[in-house]
Design a protein around this motif. Structure first.
Motif, PDB file in Angstrom:
ATOM      1  N   VAL A   4       0.829  -1.208   0.000  1.00  0.00           N
ATOM      2  CA  VAL A   4       0.000   0.000   0.000  1.00  0.00           C
ATOM      3  C   VAL A   4       0.863   1.259   0.000  1.00  0.00           C
ATOM      4  O   VAL A   4       2.034   1.228   0.352  1.00  0.00           O
ATOM      5  CB  VAL A   4      -0.915   0.072   1.248  1.00  0.00           C
ATOM      6  N   LYS A  61     -14.663   2.251   1.274  1.00  0.00           N
ATOM      7  CA  LYS A  61     -13.854   1.649   0.210  1.00  0.00           C
ATOM      8  C   LYS A  61     -14.195   2.386  -1.068  1.00  0.00           C
ATOM      9  O   LYS A  61     -15.362   2.576  -1.392  1.00  0.00           O
ATOM     10  CB  LYS A  61     -14.150   0.156   0.090  1.00  0.00           C
ATOM     11  N   ASP A  65     -12.182  -0.489  -5.861  1.00  0.00           N
ATOM     12  CA  ASP A  65     -11.696  -1.480  -4.898  1.00  0.00           C
ATOM     13  C   ASP A  65     -10.185  -1.430  -4.667  1.00  0.00           C
ATOM     14  O   ASP A  65      -9.555  -2.459  -4.443  1.00  0.00           O
ATOM     15  CB  ASP A  65     -12.109  -2.898  -5.307  1.00  0.00           C
ATOM     16  N   THR A  66      -9.592  -0.241  -4.707  1.00  0.00           N
ATOM     17  CA  THR A  66      -8.164  -0.151  -4.421  1.00  0.00           C
ATOM     18  C   THR A  66      -7.835   0.882  -3.342  1.00  0.00           C
ATOM     19  O   THR A  66      -6.666   1.101  -3.040  1.00  0.00           O
ATOM     20  CB  THR A  66      -7.350   0.183  -5.686  1.00  0.00           C
ATOM     21  N   SER A  82      -3.894   3.258  -0.314  1.00  0.00           N
ATOM     22  CA  SER A  82      -4.063   2.982  -1.728  1.00  0.00           C
ATOM     23  C   SER A  82      -3.322   1.679  -2.027  1.00  0.00           C
ATOM     24  O   SER A  82      -2.099   1.598  -1.878  1.00  0.00           O
ATOM     25  CB  SER A  82      -3.500   4.131  -2.564  1.00  0.00           C
ATOM     26  N   PHE A  83      -4.088   0.676  -2.434  1.00  0.00           N
ATOM     27  CA  PHE A  83      -3.531  -0.656  -2.642  1.00  0.00           C
ATOM     28  C   PHE A  83      -3.057  -0.837  -4.071  1.00  0.00           C
ATOM     29  O   PHE A  83      -3.682  -0.338  -5.006  1.00  0.00           O
ATOM     30  CB  PHE A  83      -4.593  -1.717  -2.336  1.00  0.00           C
ATOM     31  N   GLN A  84      -1.986  -1.577  -4.217  1.00  0.00           N
ATOM     32  CA  GLN A  84      -1.468  -1.888  -5.538  1.00  0.00           C
ATOM     33  C   GLN A  84      -2.432  -2.819  -6.271  1.00  0.00           C
ATOM     34  O   GLN A  84      -2.612  -2.705  -7.478  1.00  0.00           O
ATOM     35  CB  GLN A  84      -0.096  -2.547  -5.412  1.00  0.00           C
ATOM     36  N   GLU A  85      -3.093  -3.711  -5.531  1.00  0.00           N
ATOM     37  CA  GLU A  85      -3.991  -4.699  -6.131  1.00  0.00           C
ATOM     38  C   GLU A  85      -5.343  -4.685  -5.425  1.00  0.00           C
ATOM     39  O   GLU A  85      -5.410  -4.573  -4.201  1.00  0.00           O
ATOM     40  CB  GLU A  85      -3.390  -6.102  -5.991  1.00  0.00           C
ATOM     41  N   ALA A  86      -6.422  -4.826  -6.196  1.00  0.00           N
ATOM     42  CA  ALA A  86      -7.773  -4.876  -5.628  1.00  0.00           C
ATOM     43  C   ALA A  86      -7.923  -6.058  -4.677  1.00  0.00           C
ATOM     44  O   ALA A  86      -8.616  -5.962  -3.663  1.00  0.00           O
ATOM     45  CB  ALA A  86      -8.812  -4.945  -6.739  1.00  0.00           C
ATOM     46  N   CYS A  89      -6.772  -5.068  -1.280  1.00  0.00           N
ATOM     47  CA  CYS A  89      -7.725  -4.132  -0.701  1.00  0.00           C
ATOM     48  C   CYS A  89      -8.951  -4.885  -0.178  1.00  0.00           C
ATOM     49  O   CYS A  89      -9.396  -4.647   0.953  1.00  0.00           O
ATOM     50  CB  CYS A  89      -8.142  -3.094  -1.741  1.00  0.00           C
ATOM     51  N   ASN A  90      -9.484  -5.780  -0.976  1.00  0.00           N
ATOM     52  CA  ASN A  90     -10.665  -6.539  -0.573  1.00  0.00           C
ATOM     53  C   ASN A  90     -10.383  -7.413   0.641  1.00  0.00           C
ATOM     54  O   ASN A  90     -11.227  -7.542   1.534  1.00  0.00           O
ATOM     55  CB  ASN A  90     -11.196  -7.372  -1.732  1.00  0.00           C
TER      56      ASN A  90
END
Length: 126
Positions: A4, A61, A65-66, A82-86, A89-90
């Protein structure tokens, strides 16, 4: 652990990049509850964030979804992951929801089950 970027809303309304790292849900002895911990990938694992999960619905969220964001009651400012991958994040979002249920004294809900009030609704409501 999910990768993140941590952002903090400044007094001027700008999102300040606080660093890149990896987030996990951990038991926080000091708070006697679950919380998010972000360890820096640039500064040899130094702590970027320790945040106790609150029972209140302060989390949202966003961003396909990131992004998970919230108004931190202790810091009195908005924070965002802020996530690199959904997928990451999920995963963390589900952990936050279960930690909130636990803080409320409720049985943790399993995403996708009818008894959870609708996982899709919870995603939108934050």
């Amino acid at each position: 652990m999910a990768r993140v970027k941590l952002y903090r809303l400044s007094e001027t309304g700008q999102w300040d990049d606080r660093g890149t790292g990896h987030v996990s849900m951990e038991y926080l002895e000091k708070s006697n509850g679950l919380g998010l911990v972000v360890l820096s990938e640039e500064a040899h694992g130094s702590v970027l964030l320790v945040h106790k999960i609150y029972a209140d619905d302060i989390y949202q969220k966003q961003g396909a979804d990131t992004i998970i964001m919230w108004a931190d009651p202790e810091l009195k400012t908005d924070l965002a992951l802020s996530f690199q991958e959904a997928e990451g994040c999920n995963y963390i979002w589900r952990q936050v929801c279960m930690a909130q249920d636990s803080a409320r004294g409720q049985h943790p809900r399993l995403p996708g089950h009818a008894a959870d009030g609708g996982a899709g609704e919870r995603d939108e409501l934050g």
